[in-house]
Motif scaffolding. Sequence first.
Motif, short mmCIF file in Angstrom:
data_model
loop_
_atom_site.label_atom_id
_atom_site.label_comp_id
_atom_site.label_asym_id
_atom_site.label_seq_id
_atom_site.Cartn_x
_atom_site.Cartn_y
_atom_site.Cartn_z
N TRP A 1 0.90 -1.19 0.04
CA TRP A 1 0.00 0.06 0.03
C TRP A 1 0.83 1.18 -0.01
CZ3 TRP A 1 -5.20 -0.48 -0.50
CH2 TRP A 1 -5.83 -1.74 -0.15
N TYR A 2 0.37 2.01 -0.83
CA TYR A 2 1.03 3.55 -0.87
C TYR A 2 -0.10 4.48 -0.73
CZ TYR A 2 5.21 1.59 -3.07
OH TYR A 2 6.52 0.94 -3.39
N ARG A 3 0.24 5.64 -0.29
CA ARG A 3 -0.77 6.79 -0.10
C ARG A 3 -0.18 8.21 -0.61
NH1 ARG A 3 -0.73 7.48 6.54
NH2 ARG A 3 1.34 8.58 6.72
N GLN A 4 -1.16 9.12 -1.04
CA GLN A 4 -0.72 10.35 -1.51
C GLN A 4 -1.58 11.27 -0.92
OE1 GLN A 4 -0.36 10.74 -5.67
NE2 GLN A 4 0.80 12.48 -5.42
N SER B 1 6.05 5.96 10.68
CA SER B 1 5.02 6.73 11.20
C SER B 1 3.72 5.85 11.43
CB SER B 1 4.44 8.12 10.54
OG SER B 1 3.92 7.66 9.26
N VAL B 2 3.70 4.57 10.99
CA VAL B 2 2.42 3.81 10.84
C VAL B 2 2.69 2.68 11.82
CG1 VAL B 2 1.55 4.64 8.92
CG2 VAL B 2 2.67 2.42 8.96
N LYS B 3 4.11 2.22 12.21
CA LYS B 3 4.55 1.07 12.90
C LYS B 3 3.57 0.96 14.18
CE LYS B 3 8.93 0.60 10.84
NZ LYS B 3 10.64 0.63 11.15
N GLY B 4 3.11 -0.15 14.45
CA GLY B 4 2.49 -0.21 15.53
C GLY B 4 0.91 0.12 15.52
N ARG B 5 0.51 0.66 14.38
CA ARG B 5 -0.93 1.05 14.16
C ARG B 5 -1.52 0.46 12.95
NH1 ARG B 5 -2.14 6.24 12.84
NH2 ARG B 5 -0.09 6.75 11.79
N ARG C 1 -4.88 8.75 12.81
CA ARG C 1 -4.73 10.22 12.85
C ARG C 1 -5.25 11.03 11.76
NH1 ARG C 1 1.77 8.85 14.57
NH2 ARG C 1 1.19 7.46 16.56
N PRO C 2 -5.30 12.36 11.79
CA PRO C 2 -5.60 13.25 10.82
C PRO C 2 -4.39 13.33 9.66
CG PRO C 2 -6.38 14.40 12.79
CD PRO C 2 -5.66 12.97 13.18
N GLU C 3 -3.40 12.87 9.91
CA GLU C 3 -2.21 12.98 9.13
C GLU C 3 -2.21 11.98 8.32
OE1 GLU C 3 -1.94 13.52 12.38
OE2 GLU C 3 0.08 12.55 13.07
N ASP C 4 -2.94 10.76 8.55
CA ASP C 4 -3.11 9.61 7.77
C ASP C 4 -3.92 9.86 6.58
OD1 ASP C 4 -3.13 7.78 10.89
OD2 ASP C 4 -1.57 8.01 9.38
N THR C 5 -4.83 10.91 6.51
CA THR C 5 -5.76 11.48 5.48
C THR C 5 -4.98 11.34 4.22
OG1 THR C 5 -7.11 12.50 6.91
CG2 THR C 5 -7.17 13.16 4.67
N ALA C 6 -5.65 10.58 2.99
CA ALA C 6 -4.83 10.32 1.87
C ALA C 6 -5.58 9.45 0.87
CB ALA C 6 -3.19 9.88 1.94
N GLY D 1 -3.85 0.00 -8.13
CA GLY D 1 -5.06 0.17 -8.05
C GLY D 1 -5.56 1.59 -8.48
N GLN D 2 -6.62 1.69 -8.27
CA GLN D 2 -7.56 3.21 -8.69
C GLN D 2 -7.24 4.22 -7.51
OE1 GLN D 2 -9.30 0.49 -7.95
NE2 GLN D 2 -10.65 1.37 -6.66
N GLY D 3 -7.08 3.65 -6.20
CA GLY D 3 -7.07 4.32 -5.13
C GLY D 3 -8.47 4.47 -4.65
N THR D 4 -8.11 4.51 -3.10
CA THR D 4 -9.61 4.62 -2.29
C THR D 4 -9.00 5.96 -1.42
OG1 THR D 4 -11.05 3.43 -0.94
CG2 THR D 4 -8.66 2.92 -0.63
N GLN D 5 -10.23 6.78 -1.22
CA GLN D 5 -10.10 7.92 -0.28
C GLN D 5 -10.00 7.40 1.39
OE1 GLN D 5 -8.98 11.16 -0.89
NE2 GLN D 5 -8.98 11.49 1.13
N VAL D 6 -9.25 7.81 2.22
CA VAL D 6 -9.29 7.73 3.60
C VAL D 6 -9.10 9.14 4.29
CG1 VAL D 6 -8.12 6.95 5.78
CG2 VAL D 6 -8.18 5.44 3.73
N THR D 7 -10.04 9.38 4.87
CA THR D 7 -10.18 10.89 5.63
C THR D 7 -10.29 10.65 6.91
OG1 THR D 7 -11.14 11.84 3.73
CG2 THR D 7 -11.39 12.98 5.59
#
Length: 119
Positions: free
Chosen positions: A36-39, A62-66, A86-91, A110-116
């Motif tokens: 998984w990647y995020r932008q 920053s995501v280790k353990g979560r 966290r809010p900073e995971d929004t991407a 993949g085409q991507g999926t929004q996480v807010t």
Amino acid sequence: QVQLVESGGGLVVAGGSLRLSCAASGSIFSIRAMGWYRQAPGKQRELVATISSGGSTNYLDSVKGRFTVSRDNAKNWVYLQMNSLRPEDTAVYYCNAEISSSGIYSRVWGQGTQVTVSS
């Protein structure tokens, strides 16, 4: 034709959880690494988590353990369990895999999926 289709994104309050899923379909001979990647807006795409065909994993610090990445090799699925969001995971989160249809591996997105994540 090989494709990856993500699902599971959405809106969640900080501290909540989401589970992303990604299914690989088409003419598949073998899959090596999946992940998984995020932008985020205005930022470059970054690697979040990867998992090898043997189950070895790698995570963004920053995501280790979560976050936890897992896969089902029999069904060609990869998952990302995201806890304590966290809010900073929004991407926009993108699934990625190294897939071979005929002995030559290609990186498929993949085409991507929004996480807010709201605060």
